[in-house]
Motif scaffolding. Structure first.
Motif, short mmCIF file in Angstrom:
data_model
loop_
_atom_site.label_atom_id
_atom_site.label_comp_id
_atom_site.label_asym_id
_atom_site.label_seq_id
_atom_site.Cartn_x
_atom_site.Cartn_y
_atom_site.Cartn_z
N ARG A 188 99.80 -10.81 50.83
CA ARG A 188 99.22 -11.37 52.06
C ARG A 188 97.74 -11.67 51.87
O ARG A 188 97.23 -12.66 52.40
CB ARG A 188 99.44 -10.42 53.23
N MET A 191 97.57 -14.87 50.10
CA MET A 191 97.81 -16.00 51.00
C MET A 191 96.55 -16.34 51.79
O MET A 191 96.23 -17.51 52.00
CB MET A 191 98.95 -15.66 51.95
N ARG A 197 100.55 -19.29 47.75
CA ARG A 197 100.91 -20.20 48.83
C ARG A 197 101.43 -19.42 50.03
O ARG A 197 102.14 -18.42 49.90
CB ARG A 197 101.95 -21.22 48.35
N ALA A 198 101.07 -19.89 51.20
CA ALA A 198 101.34 -19.15 52.43
C ALA A 198 102.59 -19.63 53.16
O ALA A 198 102.90 -19.13 54.24
CB ALA A 198 100.14 -19.25 53.37
N ASP A 199 103.33 -20.59 52.58
CA ASP A 199 104.49 -21.14 53.26
C ASP A 199 105.79 -20.52 52.76
O ASP A 199 106.86 -21.12 52.86
CB ASP A 199 104.54 -22.66 53.10
N ARG A 200 105.73 -19.33 52.20
CA ARG A 200 106.92 -18.64 51.70
C ARG A 200 106.96 -17.23 52.27
O ARG A 200 105.94 -16.62 52.59
CB ARG A 200 106.92 -18.59 50.17
N ASP A 201 108.16 -16.68 52.40
CA ASP A 201 108.35 -15.35 52.94
C ASP A 201 107.78 -14.32 51.96
O ASP A 201 108.09 -14.34 50.77
CB ASP A 201 109.84 -15.09 53.17
N PRO A 243 99.23 -22.33 45.61
CA PRO A 243 99.23 -23.42 46.58
C PRO A 243 99.29 -24.78 45.90
O PRO A 243 98.68 -24.97 44.83
CB PRO A 243 97.92 -23.23 47.35
N ARG A 244 99.97 -25.72 46.48
CA ARG A 244 100.05 -27.07 45.94
C ARG A 244 98.67 -27.72 45.96
O ARG A 244 97.90 -27.52 46.90
CB ARG A 244 101.04 -27.91 46.74
#
Length: 249
Positions: A188, A191, A197-201, A243-244
């Motif tokens: 966390r 993220m 990347r922050a768009d994954r569980d 992150p992309r």
């Protein structure tokens, strides 16, 4: 995970200074009572929290150590957990049953602390680099896996505990969950800082990092756990979860 492995390979006595407990036969001598520092032994979890704390007179470190050692001795001698009674454990430890029950309400609670005594301490994340913190956590898992392979006693204890679903669940909740919480906190933070990347569980991400190490350590004991494996796993997974647009895609 488990300064990553300073506590590994040692049984961690539980408890604090004494006042009023019997002096256990296994611990009594003309020498001073055992200190709280760990004694050498095969391998890990930290007895990170004391067993069944109760109000009243202070606990005896000597009695705590003798009781834990008595359980390990009985298991080394071939006793199954199902065969162990609190009376037998007290007799071998050289203490009264009341001393056991002041510390643990029953055998399952005692066995949980026996497991903790064989575990290595978790490393404390430095907070400087998510990558380095992940490597430290996985390196602790790698060394713990090596210790389990090298320790017949630890393998025996684990096999007994796994044979008791309720005790295994309790061990998971008390020890394994703590490790996952530390790992998830690191992710966390990554993220929040843009390192992950922050768009994954976060639980899925955690499994991606620890899964390869656990599979080798627990289910593929014929496979090596070489130095550098933690770094290889972390760098491989990080390459896919940065992150992309970070330049690492």
């Amino acid at each position: 995970m488990n300064g990553v492995v300073e506590g590994e390979g040692k049984r961690a006595p539980v408890g604090g200074p004494a006042a009023g407990d019997e002096v256990p036969a296994l611990a009594a001598s003309s020498a001073p009572a055992p200190s709280a520092s760990p004694s050498p032994s095969p391998s890990l979890a930290p007895a990170s929290s004391p067993p069944c704390e109760r109000r009243g007179r202070p606990r005896s470190a000597a009695a705590d150590t003798a009781i834990i050692e008595a359980v390990l001795h009985l298991i080394e001698e071939g006793a199954a957990i199902a065969e162990l009674s609190m009376e037998r454990i007290a007799r071998v430890a050289g203490v009264g049953k009341a001393t056991l029950y002041r510390r643990w309400p029953g055998k399952d609670a005692l066995m949980l602390d026996v497991m903790r005594s064989l575990e290595a301490d978790l490393p404390t994340p430095s907070g400087k680099s998510v990558r380095d913190d992940l490597v430290a956590l996985l390196e602790a898992l790698r060394r713990s896996g090596l210790a389990k392979r090298d320790s017949a006693l630890l393998r025996t204890v684990l096999s007994h505990v796994k044979g008791s679903p309720a005790l295994w669940r309790e061990y998971h909740d008390a020890v394994v969950r703590r490790r996952r919480e530390v790992l998830h906190a690191v992710l966390r933070r990554g993220m929040a800082t843009g390192e992950v990347r922050a768009d994954r569980d976060v639980e899925v991400l955690g499994d991606l990092f620890v899964g390869p190490m656990l599979v080798r350590a627990m289910f593929q004991e014929w496979r090596e756990l070489p130095e550098g494996l933690a770094e290889e796993i972390v760098d491989t997974v990080l390459g896919g979860v940065r992150p992309r647009g970070s330049g690492a895609d």
